[in-house]
Design a protein around this motif. Structure first.
Motif, mmCIF file in Angstrom:
data_model
loop_
_atom_site.group_PDB
_atom_site.id
_atom_site.type_symbol
_atom_site.label_atom_id
_atom_site.label_comp_id
_atom_site.label_asym_id
_atom_site.label_seq_id
_atom_site.Cartn_x
_atom_site.Cartn_y
_atom_site.Cartn_z
ATOM 1 N N THR A 165 0.805 -1.217 0.000
ATOM 2 C CA THR A 165 0.000 0.000 0.000
ATOM 3 C C THR A 165 0.836 1.264 0.000
ATOM 4 N N THR A 166 2.023 1.214 0.599
ATOM 5 C CA THR A 166 2.806 2.418 0.870
ATOM 6 C C THR A 166 4.232 2.277 0.364
ATOM 7 N N ALA A 167 4.801 3.387 -0.082
ATOM 8 C CA ALA A 167 6.222 3.423 -0.452
ATOM 9 C C ALA A 167 7.034 3.500 0.839
ATOM 10 N N VAL A 168 7.331 2.344 1.405
ATOM 11 C CA VAL A 168 7.968 2.242 2.714
ATOM 12 C C VAL A 168 9.435 2.649 2.633
ATOM 13 N N ASP A 169 9.922 3.299 3.681
ATOM 14 C CA ASP A 169 11.314 3.758 3.697
ATOM 15 C C ASP A 169 12.290 2.669 4.117
ATOM 16 N N HIS A 170 11.869 1.812 5.054
ATOM 17 C CA HIS A 170 12.772 0.781 5.563
ATOM 18 C C HIS A 170 11.998 -0.509 5.801
ATOM 19 N N VAL A 171 12.574 -1.625 5.332
ATOM 20 C CA VAL A 171 12.045 -2.963 5.604
ATOM 21 C C VAL A 171 13.184 -3.771 6.203
ATOM 22 N N GLU A 172 12.996 -4.200 7.461
ATOM 23 C CA GLU A 172 14.084 -4.879 8.155
ATOM 24 C C GLU A 172 13.527 -6.029 8.999
ATOM 25 N N PRO A 173 14.334 -7.056 9.235
ATOM 26 C CA PRO A 173 13.933 -8.073 10.215
ATOM 27 C C PRO A 173 13.908 -7.460 11.602
ATOM 28 N N LEU A 174 13.192 -8.100 12.489
ATOM 29 C CA LEU A 174 13.019 -7.580 13.844
ATOM 30 C C LEU A 174 14.363 -7.322 14.533
ATOM 31 N N SER A 175 15.330 -8.178 14.295
ATOM 32 C CA SER A 175 16.625 -8.051 14.973
ATOM 33 C C SER A 175 17.332 -6.735 14.659
ATOM 34 N N ARG A 176 17.041 -6.138 13.509
ATOM 35 C CA ARG A 176 17.711 -4.892 13.106
ATOM 36 C C ARG A 176 16.888 -3.642 13.392
#
Length: 334
Positions: A165-176
């Motif tokens: 839906t959105t142009a997301v700025d950051h996609v990271e695993p929970l650990s990061r």
């Protein structure tokens, strides 16, 4: 120059563990307020205690009217939306959104309207798609959008929907995520001065009104649909904001496509179980009448009532078996 000093986080299924991981890894001098919505409905919540016990930041249920302070975690209490208004926290028992109260979209939307580019919106693990519209509002108001990697999430549906839906700025695993959030809130940078889109402001106003006097605002955000609200049975309006379809009613209940389908499924299931109970009661009543007629010596009529009882019970059992198969085949929600 400025800093992003409000982190608004939404989570659902698997969210307790995810939030505990974040709370454990954020530093004691974290220079932003952390606002949290977890789908808990009306159930008692020990989440603040759980978060405070694993990390250095104090955590508590938000109090209506209190100001936000950096380095504190504020959790939405049971059966209350957590909102931001005029720099303070607000609790609302207004209409449910996405069949939830507290819900994630109202928090993200209100934070976006009130704090604009100072907000970092975060969507974590969960089913369905609460948080997607709210994260889009954060971006539209100049904030940053952060999403847990769906492949890393206990329930990937909410993160996946936000990404779609959105142009997301950051996609990271929970650990990061803790290190990422700590870096983002410490960056001094020019923050964009973005005008709040009309549709975001109107929907936020509707939430703050807690369901009162929203009729005149509905034509400003969409058009009537042929669907009805599963909560109050009023007409649903189709919200037109250029993203995936969403719906609102005059009372203020709001739905994404997925949450509306889930609510309709639950309403259908409840109606069908009511039909099962009605058939069972019809069978029991017919048996009682058969006994009474038999005692009066009216055997022919008694036999007819016994036949009616068997027929009603057979229909109840058949419908009940189909319902159990349907429920077993449905995906979980949360």
């Amino acid at each position: 120059m400025g800093r992003r000093d409000v982190v608004a986080i939404g989570a659902s299924a698997g969210g307790v563990q995810a939030l505990q991981h974040l709370a454990a890894a954020l530093p004691a001098d974290f220079p932003a307020a952390v606002l949290v919505v977890l789908h808990i409905g009306m159930h008692r919540s020990a989440l603040p205690r759980l978060l405070a016990s694993v990390g250095p930041l104090p955590a508590r249920h938000a109090v209506h009217g209190e100001p936000m302070h950096a380095g504190c975690i504020y959790v939405a209490p049971p059966d209350r939306h957590l909102l931001v208004s005029q720099g303070s926290l607000r609790l609302s028992r207004g209409p449910k959104e996405n069949h939830s109260r507290p819900a994630i979209d109202p928090l993200l939307r209100s934070a976006a309207v009130d704090c604009r580019a100072r907000v970092i919106g975060v969507v974590l693990t969960g089913y369905l798609d609460d948080g997607s519209a709210g994260l889009a509002a954060v971006k539209a108001c100049g904030g940053l959008a952060v999403v847990q990697d769906p492949e890393d999430a206990y329930a990937p549906q909410m993160p996946s929907s936000a990404l779609a839906t959105t142009a997301v700025d950051h996609v990271e695993p929970l650990s990061r995520l803790p290190a990422l959030l700590d870096r983002l809130v410490r960056e001094d940078q020019p923050l964009p001065d973005v005008k709040v889109p009309d549709i975001v402001k109107i929907e936020n106003d509707m939430t703050l009104l807690e369901g009162r006097a929203v009729e005149n605002r509905m034509p400003l955000i969409g058009k009537p649909s042929s669907l009805t609200c599963p909560e109050c049975h009023g007409t649903l309006w189709q919200v037109e904001d250029g993203s995936r379809l969403r719906y609102r009613c005059h009372t203020g209940h709001a739905y994404s496509e997925l949450s509306l389908r889930e609510s309709q499924r639950e309403s259908t299931e409840a109606a069908l179980w009511a039909a099962v109970r009605a058939l069972q009661e019809e069978a029991m009543m017919a048996k009682e009448m058969a006994r009474s007629l038999q005692a009066l010596g009216r055997s022919t009529e008694a036999l007819a009532e016994e036949s009616r009882a068997r027929d009603a019970m057979a229909r109840a059992e058949s419908l009940g078996e189909r319902l159990l198969r349907m429920v077993g085949a449905d995906a979980p929600n949360g």
